[in-house]
Design an enzyme around this catalytic site. Structure first.
Site, PDB file in Angstrom:
ATOM      1  CG  ASP A   1      -1.523  -0.968   0.945  1.00  0.00           C
ATOM      2  OD1 ASP A   1      -3.180  -0.903   0.367  1.00  0.00           O
ATOM      3  OD2 ASP A   1      -2.702  -1.505   1.702  1.00  0.00           O
TER       4      ASP A   1
ATOM      5  CB  CYS B   1     -54.671 -18.156 -30.040  1.00  0.00           C
ATOM      6  SG  CYS B   1     -53.506 -17.087 -29.129  1.00  0.00           S
TER       7      CYS B   1
ATOM      8  CB  CYS C   1     -56.341 -13.936 -29.668  1.00  0.00           C
ATOM      9  SG  CYS C   1     -55.615 -15.252 -31.201  1.00  0.00           S
TER      10      CYS C   1
ATOM     11  CE  LYS D   1     -15.985 -24.495 -24.238  1.00  0.00           C
ATOM     12  NZ  LYS D   1     -16.676 -23.280 -23.416  1.00  0.00           N
TER      13      LYS D   1
ATOM     14  CB  CYS E   1     -52.587 -18.177 -32.473  1.00  0.00           C
ATOM     15  SG  CYS E   1     -53.584 -17.424 -32.984  1.00  0.00           S
TER      16      CYS E   1
ATOM     17  CE1 TYR F   1      -9.341 -18.813 -24.624  1.00  0.00           C
ATOM     18  CE2 TYR F   1      -9.555 -19.202 -22.654  1.00  0.00           C
ATOM     19  CZ  TYR F   1     -10.326 -18.362 -23.768  1.00  0.00           C
ATOM     20  OH  TYR F   1     -11.306 -18.186 -23.688  1.00  0.00           O
TER      21      TYR F   1
ATOM     22  CB  CYS G   1     -52.551 -12.895 -32.006  1.00  0.00           C
ATOM     23  SG  CYS G   1     -52.335 -13.700 -30.515  1.00  0.00           S
TER      24      CYS G   1
ATOM     25  CG  ASP H   1     -18.956 -22.163 -17.128  1.00  0.00           C
ATOM     26  OD1 ASP H   1     -18.905 -20.866 -17.905  1.00  0.00           O
ATOM     27  OD2 ASP H   1     -19.708 -21.990 -16.070  1.00  0.00           O
TER      28      ASP H   1
ATOM     29  CD  GLU I   1      -5.369 -24.945 -23.578  1.00  0.00           C
ATOM     30  OE1 GLU I   1      -6.060 -24.360 -23.061  1.00  0.00           O
ATOM     31  OE2 GLU I   1      -3.986 -24.469 -23.987  1.00  0.00           O
TER      32      GLU I   1
ATOM     33  CE  LYS J   1     -19.743 -27.250 -22.787  1.00  0.00           C
ATOM     34  NZ  LYS J   1     -20.571 -26.418 -23.903  1.00  0.00           N
TER      35      LYS J   1
HETATM   36  S1  IVH Z   1      -9.112 -21.838 -26.788  1.00  0.00           S
HETATM   37  C1  IVH Z   1      -9.705 -20.794 -31.938  1.00  0.00           C
HETATM   38  N1  IVH Z   1      -9.404 -21.910 -24.352  1.00  0.00           N
HETATM   39  O1  IVH Z   1     -14.595 -21.499 -24.918  1.00  0.00           O
HETATM   40  C2  IVH Z   1     -10.280 -21.321 -30.229  1.00  0.00           C
HETATM   41  N2  IVH Z   1     -11.447 -21.035 -25.258  1.00  0.00           N
HETATM   42  O2  IVH Z   1     -16.226 -22.433 -27.161  1.00  0.00           O
HETATM   43  C3  IVH Z   1     -10.407 -20.285 -28.832  1.00  0.00           C
HETATM   44  N3  IVH Z   1     -12.879 -21.543 -23.207  1.00  0.00           N
HETATM   45  O3  IVH Z   1     -15.052 -18.267 -27.030  1.00  0.00           O
HETATM   46  C4  IVH Z   1     -11.078 -20.461 -28.107  1.00  0.00           C
HETATM   47  N4  IVH Z   1     -10.959 -22.062 -21.862  1.00  0.00           N
HETATM   48  O4  IVH Z   1     -14.407 -18.117 -23.894  1.00  0.00           O
HETATM   49  C5  IVH Z   1     -10.187 -21.878 -25.795  1.00  0.00           C
HETATM   50  N5  IVH Z   1      -8.667 -23.037 -22.677  1.00  0.00           N
HETATM   51  C6  IVH Z   1      -9.751 -22.468 -23.563  1.00  0.00           C
HETATM   52  C7  IVH Z   1     -11.012 -22.227 -22.929  1.00  0.00           C
HETATM   53  C8  IVH Z   1     -11.600 -21.618 -23.708  1.00  0.00           C
HETATM   54  C9  IVH Z   1     -12.770 -21.252 -22.199  1.00  0.00           C
HETATM   55  C10 IVH Z   1     -14.257 -20.506 -24.208  1.00  0.00           C
HETATM   56  C11 IVH Z   1     -13.883 -19.450 -24.571  1.00  0.00           C
HETATM   57  C12 IVH Z   1     -14.792 -20.028 -26.170  1.00  0.00           C
HETATM   58  C13 IVH Z   1     -15.277 -20.654 -26.141  1.00  0.00           C
HETATM   59  C14 IVH Z   1     -15.130 -21.312 -26.988  1.00  0.00           C
END
Ligand code: IVH
Length: 692
Positions: A45, A423, A426, A126, A441, A241, A447, A128, A124, A329
């Site tokens: 700080d 409907c 209406c 993914k 409808c 990433y 409507c 969220d 990697e 996924k």
């Molecule tokens: S690579 C061309 N790596 O997933 C590829 N995306 O469905 C560019 N996301 O819009 C994306 N983790 O928001 C990549 N390790 C990861 C990710 C990632 C999350 C998201 C990102 C993207 C969406 C694609």
């Protein structure tokens, strides 16, 4: 002992501000990325205060990478737009092990690499959250943007600067040769960690403010704040990433790039692994599934990326997703709850959609209150009834669905659901046409539900994009009787200005903003948007663009659609089928629609369609055929390249063929080309034609 700020000379101030920017940034990285603070909070700080004091005395010396800029800038009315020089793409989704095998096999086939030879894939988590783009020039953070529609995002520079984990300058090692690229667009995900999310919601609850449903919503709500000082108060984190535009590029693999990102000071997810075959990819996925709940942030799957950048380049893209990456996924989240009632929604085109109103339930972090039931057939196939206990499923951003009914828990007095024959809004007859599963409808624009939905569509983002008119406000204006149709909306200021200003929840400022937005539309809307906005059944954005492309001006289009040859003309447009053509013709035959369109086109300046400039190549619009084996690429790769250069690839030679690309051991197609006198080109010539 440090000199007092008051005694500093300008030269000393410059030097000290430079030192402080570097030092504070190092401390930020140690604290946020490495979880290893180098100094006490008090010490930290003290440095920040000294930086601020010097800046206060020498405001002209404030550096672009100053740590004080992390608190956010002043509030704007809306975000500016930023065009991504390289689009921010999305990923295709897969859900099973077989899909992983198929992904890898396809890559081998496309590249012509035998299955026995490994192709490295980086796996990697993914994350969220929300993707961001941060553009650095000569190592300095210049702009930050959201993904937006992939091509144009929102300018969130001030907001991104408040996130401590985002370096304001890319860190350089002492090594003189380690200079950052002249330009690089670094991409990644902004997210809120689970502990920070719980803490934020606790604070929000204490202040009687909005509770966020999950960390992703909290991150989105915190990042997209016009007042960046709000973002500054929220604890947001990032993982980098990917990259967009980069010049020059000095790495050869994705993994090397991730290592470089770390050196520059960006957090990179620690769970990333290089896999050598499909089994390793699946093992990674299973291990991450196990770990998922113990990670301090939400993930919704695994992203697989081809490691070698030269292979990525060869693989290229299909539409908006790369061929070299895919998202695996996690299975959809499920929960059991009671279905209270089945409600019928009436859409813009009169489609009756049944919706289940549920006892609110938490499904994987999101409170679900409604689920779609699609149509009458879906309800009878699953025998879904009011008061049933049902399994609800939510996958990603899709609308929650009912998977099945727990019939053993069904109340004894339950009875099968009967789909309405009229409907519910209406009272007009509700009918099913032919094989169609959807009930409509028949009230048309008489409507009220259809009128309201047509208005919502008219003002929506991809149509006329009239800001300040959310669904609730449209309903309100409709109930007041001020806006029953689109022309009433254009005349709102003329007819109801004072009443709107006096309405609860409105006022001078919001009413004027709305009038400005309506006037902006009147001053000019492109033909394609206008065609989309008027809401012809089945005419989406792509078809609207196609029609605009064919007719260029509104007067051309309208007179053609009102002529006797309308149907015939439409059927000649590639991409418009007979059903769609009939809907368009029907729309223009409706007297009510014609009257409305005449009034709208008198008030709105509908500008002629300007086709986007396409890069012309020697192959644009040409029809080409491949024969024989190619030496530098596979057939699939050649086809993809030809298509992205604007060519049409066909399998048989005919008089209409422009070029036959002749590879090794060419067969009968070459003979055919000779017979028909079609130009033959070598693989080398084909490559040269692509290279412009
Ligand atoms: S690579 C061309 N790596 O997933 C590829 N995306 O469905 C560019 N996301 O819009 C994306 N983790 O928001 C990549 N390790 C990861 C990710 C990632 C999350 C998201 C990102 C993207 C969406 C694609």
């Amino acid at each position: 002992m440090k000199k007092s700020v008051l005694d500093l000379t300008e030269e000393e101030a410059i030097a000290e501000l430079a030192f402080l920017a570097k030092r504070i940034s190092e401390l930020d990285i140690a604290y946020h990325r490495d979880d290893a603070p180098l100094v006490s909070d008090a010490e930290y700080d003290k440095l920040k205060h000294r930086n601020e004091a010097i800046e206060e005395r020498f405001p002209t010396l404030i550096r672009q990478d100053s740590p004080s800029l992390r608190v956010g800038a002043q509030v704007a009315a809306e975000f500016q737009k930023i065009t991504h020089t390289v689009p921010m793409l999305s990923l295709s989704d897969i859900f099973s092990e077989e899909d992983v095998y198929a992904f890898v096999e396809k890559i081998h086939r496309f590249l012509g690499i035998p299955d026995s030879e490994d192709i490295e894939i980086v796996a990697e988590p993914k994350i969220d959250g929300l993707s961001f783009s941060a553009v650095y020039e000569n190592g300095k953070l210049m702009t930050g943007a959201t993904r937006g529609d992939g091509s144009i995002g929102e300018d969130i520079t001030a907001n991104l600067k408040t996130i401590r984990q985002i370096p304001l300058s890319l860190h350089q090692n002492e090594d003189l040769f380690d200079v950052p690229p002249q330009k690089i667009d670094i991409r990644g995900e902004v997210y809120m960690s689970k502990p920070d999310f719980f803490e934020l919601n606790q604070i929000q609850a204490e202040k009687n403010k909005k509770i966020f449903a999950n960390p992703r919503n909290a991150a989105a709500g915190s990042l997209r704040q016009l007042d960046a000082s709000v973002t500054a108060q929220r604890r947001l984190s990032v993982f980098a990433y990917a990259c967009g535009e980069v010049n020059p590029i000095t790495w050869k693999t994705h993994y090397e790039f991730l290592e470089q990102l770390k050196k520059w000071g960006f957090p990179v997810n620690p769970e990333i692994r290089v896999c050598h075959n499909t089994q390793e990819m699946i093992r990674f996925f299973n291990e991450l599934t196990e770990k998922r709940s113990s990670l301090p942030y939400d993930i919704d799957g695994v992203v697989y990326k081809v490691n070698d950048l030269s292979l990525q380049k060869r693989l290229g893209f299909i539409a908006r997703s790369p061929r070299w990456a895919i998202a695996h996924k996690f299975p959809a989240e499920q929960a059991v709850t009671r279905l209270n009632t089945i409600r019928i929604q009436v859409g813009r085109t009169g489609a009756l959609t049944p919706v289940a109103d549920l006892e609110p339930i938490n499904v994987g972090g999101v409170i679900v209150k409604h689920a779609t039931l699609h149509n009458a057939d879906e309800i009878s196939r699953k025998d879904i009834r009011e008061q049933d206990m049902v399994v609800v499923q939510r996958a990603g951003d899709v609308i929650p669905q009912i998977v099945r009914v727990l019939t053993d828990k069904r109340p004894i007095d339950s009875y099968a659901y009967e789909f309405p024959q009229v409907c519910p809004v209406c009272g007009s007859r509700a009918v099913r046409e032919g094989e169609d599963a959807v009930t409509f409808c028949t009230g048309g624009l008489y409507c009220p539900a259809q009128q309201i939905e047509a208005l919502k569509h008219f003002v929506s983002k991809d149509a006329l994009d009239i800001d300040g008119l959310g669904d609730r406000n449209i309903e309100l204006l409709f109930e007041k009787g001020w806006v029953k149709n689109t022309i009433d909306l254009l005349n709102l200021q003329k007819n109801h200005e004072l009443e709107l200003i006096g309405l609860t929840g409105w006022g001078l400022k919001s009413a004027n903003n709305l009038f400005d937005a309506i006037n902006k539309v009147k001053s000019g809307v492109s033909l394609d948007r206008f065609i989309y906005a008027i809401g012809i059944r089945e005419v989406g954005e792509a078809t609207a663009r196609l029609l605009a492309h064919n007719y260029i001006s509104w007067s051309n289009f309208q007179s053609a659609m009102c002529s006797d040859s309308a149907l015939e003309q439409l059927l000649h447009i590639e991409g418009i089928g007979p059903i769609m053509a009939q809907y368009i013709v029907d729309f223009f035959q409706e007297e009510h629609n014609c009257q409305l369109l005449n009034q709208l086109s008198r008030q709105i300046n509908i500008t002629d369609y300007v086709a986007p400039i396409k890069k012309e190549t020697p192959l644009s619009g040409k029809s080409i055929v491949f024969t024989g084996t190619l030496e530098t690429m596979t057939r699939a790769e050649a086809k993809a390249k030809a298509q992205s250069a604007g060519a049409k690839v066909v399998s048989a030679v005919s008089a209409k063929t422009d070029y036959v690309v002749v590879g090794v051991n060419a067969g009968s197609k070459q003979t055919e080309a000779e017979k028909l006198n079609i130009k033959q080109i070598s693989e080398k010539e084909f490559n040269q034609m692509l290279d412009v």
